[in-house]
Write an enzyme that holds these catalytic residues in place. Structure first.
Site, short mmCIF file in Angstrom:
data_model
loop_
_atom_site.label_atom_id
_atom_site.label_comp_id
_atom_site.label_asym_id
_atom_site.label_seq_id
_atom_site.Cartn_x
_atom_site.Cartn_y
_atom_site.Cartn_z
N ASP A 128 41.41 -9.20 -30.92
CA ASP A 128 41.52 -10.38 -31.80
C ASP A 128 42.84 -10.38 -32.57
OD1 ASP A 128 39.03 -11.03 -30.89
OD2 ASP A 128 37.98 -10.72 -32.80
N ARG A 163 41.07 -32.25 -12.47
CA ARG A 163 40.01 -32.03 -13.46
C ARG A 163 40.56 -31.56 -14.80
NH1 ARG A 163 36.42 -28.48 -9.30
NH2 ARG A 163 35.02 -30.12 -8.58
N GLY A 171 37.86 -14.47 -29.86
CA GLY A 171 38.57 -14.74 -31.13
C GLY A 171 37.55 -15.28 -32.12
N ARG A 172 37.01 -14.37 -32.91
CA ARG A 172 35.91 -14.73 -33.81
C ARG A 172 36.38 -15.55 -35.01
NH1 ARG A 172 30.78 -12.99 -34.58
NH2 ARG A 172 30.92 -11.64 -32.78
N GLU A 223 36.42 -18.73 -29.11
CA GLU A 223 34.94 -18.75 -29.22
C GLU A 223 34.46 -19.07 -30.63
OE1 GLU A 223 33.56 -14.71 -28.51
OE2 GLU A 223 34.92 -13.94 -30.03
N ARG A 278 38.78 -7.74 -22.06
CA ARG A 278 38.80 -6.39 -22.65
C ARG A 278 38.83 -5.31 -21.57
NH1 ARG A 278 34.40 -7.19 -27.18
NH2 ARG A 278 33.46 -5.40 -26.16
O1 F6P Z 1 35.68 -7.93 -32.09
C1 F6P Z 1 36.36 -8.27 -30.94
C2 F6P Z 1 35.55 -9.14 -30.04
O2 F6P Z 1 36.24 -9.07 -28.85
C3 F6P Z 1 35.34 -10.57 -30.52
O3 F6P Z 1 36.38 -11.44 -30.20
C4 F6P Z 1 34.05 -10.96 -29.82
O4 F6P Z 1 33.36 -11.94 -30.54
C5 F6P Z 1 33.28 -9.69 -29.81
O5 F6P Z 1 34.24 -8.66 -29.80
C6 F6P Z 1 32.32 -9.57 -28.67
O6 F6P Z 1 31.92 -8.27 -28.54
P1 F6P Z 1 30.63 -7.69 -27.81
O7 F6P Z 1 30.22 -8.66 -26.77
O8 F6P Z 1 31.11 -6.39 -27.27
O9 F6P Z 1 29.61 -7.50 -28.89
#
Ligand code: F6P
Length: 344
Positions: A128, A163, A171-172, A223, A278
């Protein structure tokens, strides 16, 4: 004899192994005993540790994931767990704990240092890229490389079928991955948590593009993004130990894709890049960053300098107090977002 423990906490990213290797190799050079703590803070709660040697960290530089395992355990959640954590540190006679993690993991390190005088050193990692005090966190460069490669591939199919494609990236709270990945991958619209947006405004832009003769569009959404005119915050179930909900359950990309198709009539598909971001081997940048930060963390231990995080500012590795790094979140630089907008 100095005894040092190292752990990786939170979501994994490529480059964690490179950081573990760097901490271990530098520590062994100093003659320290090194212990790998398994599964983040859970390893201290449960007393799960293993000695690390030259041999155990050999051949891991380029490997994604983390040889130590990871978890989102928060030892401050239950008084019992905190007691167990402190007991393990005492029982192992650890002189220092190097915590490699994002905001949550480093937040625990900061509290252990401030409230319980645990000697800690931090290393920032999170795809992130939202840790304050460092220009880059381990894992971000690899994640945006994956996003830009995915966008290259999505361009050809979007173009072939004329399309719209809505691509959801992680990205929380901060839209670094969407902004930099989208900029590098030629996104036609980017939606991030930091910049208010509406579906109506986005559709207006898409119509303008079609009027100009563009027959396809790539929309990148973080997200955690919100649309003023779209309800997506329904009950997402249980929260993790740090109070986070599962954002993948929002189904943001699919909801947005349906809305775009309904409002514009343009055929639209959705793609969620998810944990692919990741995975894989760390980029050169992440390998070098992880190595520099890991070595600095071991150097801090050698100097007896605790409560700091090794960070990258410009091209220099600097020490940032964990209290400062945890005081706020590093959100997207508006100038960078505006740069991406020029190419919509
Ligand atoms: O904290 C990093 C992150 O990659 C966020 O962007 C995402 O919301 C979250 O981890 C998802 O992580 P997991 O599915 O491993 O719980």
């Amino acid at each position: 004899m100095t005894r040092i423990g190292v752990l990786t906490g939170g979501g994994d990213v490529p480059g964690l192994n490179a950081a573990i290797r760097a901490v271990t190799r530098r520590s062994l050079e100093y003659g320290f005993d090194v212990y790998g703590i398994r599964n983040g803070w859970a390893g201290l709660v449960e007393g799960q540790v293993e000695p690390l040697s030259m041999r155990s960290v050999s051949g891991i530089l380029h490997v994604g994931g983390t040889m130590l395992g990871s978890s989102r355990t928060n030892p401050f959640k239950r008084p019992d767990d905190l007691e167990k954590t402190l007991n393990t540190i005492r029982a192992l006679q650890l002189d220092a704990v190097v915590a490699i993690g994002g905001e949550d993991t480093l937040g625990v390190a900061e509290r252990l240092y401030r409230e319980h005088s645990v000697p800690v050193a931090g290393v920032p990692k999170t795809m992130d890229n939202d840790v304050w005090g460092t220009d880059y966190c381990i894992g971000f460069d690899t994640a945006v490389t994956t996003v830009s490669e995915a966008l290259d591939k999505l361009h050809t199919t979007a173009s072939a079928h004329h399309r719209c494609l809505v691509v959801e990236v992680m990205g929380r709270h901060a839209g670094w991955v969407a902004t930099v990945g989208g900029l590098a991958g030629g996104a036609d619209f980017i939606v991030i948590p930091e910049v208010p947006c509406t579906i109506a405004r986005m559709c207006e832009h898409l119509r303008r593009r079609y009027a100009m003769g563009k027959r396809f569009s790539i929309i990148v959404v973080a997200e955690g993004a919100e649309f003023g005119d779209l309800a997506t915050s329904e009950d997402l179930g249980e929260k993790d130990a740090f109070g986070h909900v599962r954002l993948d359950r929002r189904g943001l990309a699919e909801t947005v894709a349906r809305e775009v198709e309904r409002l514009t009539g343009f055929e639209t598909r959705s793609v969620v890049l998810g944990h692919l971001q990741r995975g894989g081997s760390p980029t050169v940048f992440d390998r070098v960053l992880a190595t520099r930060l890991g070595v600095r963390a071991a150097d801090m231990v050698k100097e007896g300098k605790f409560g700091y995080m090794a960070a990258l500012q410009g091209n220099q590795i600097v020490d940032v107090p964990l209290s400062e790094a945890m005081s706020k979140m590093k959100t997207v630089d508006p100038a960078l977002y505006q740069l991406a907008e020029i190419f919509y």
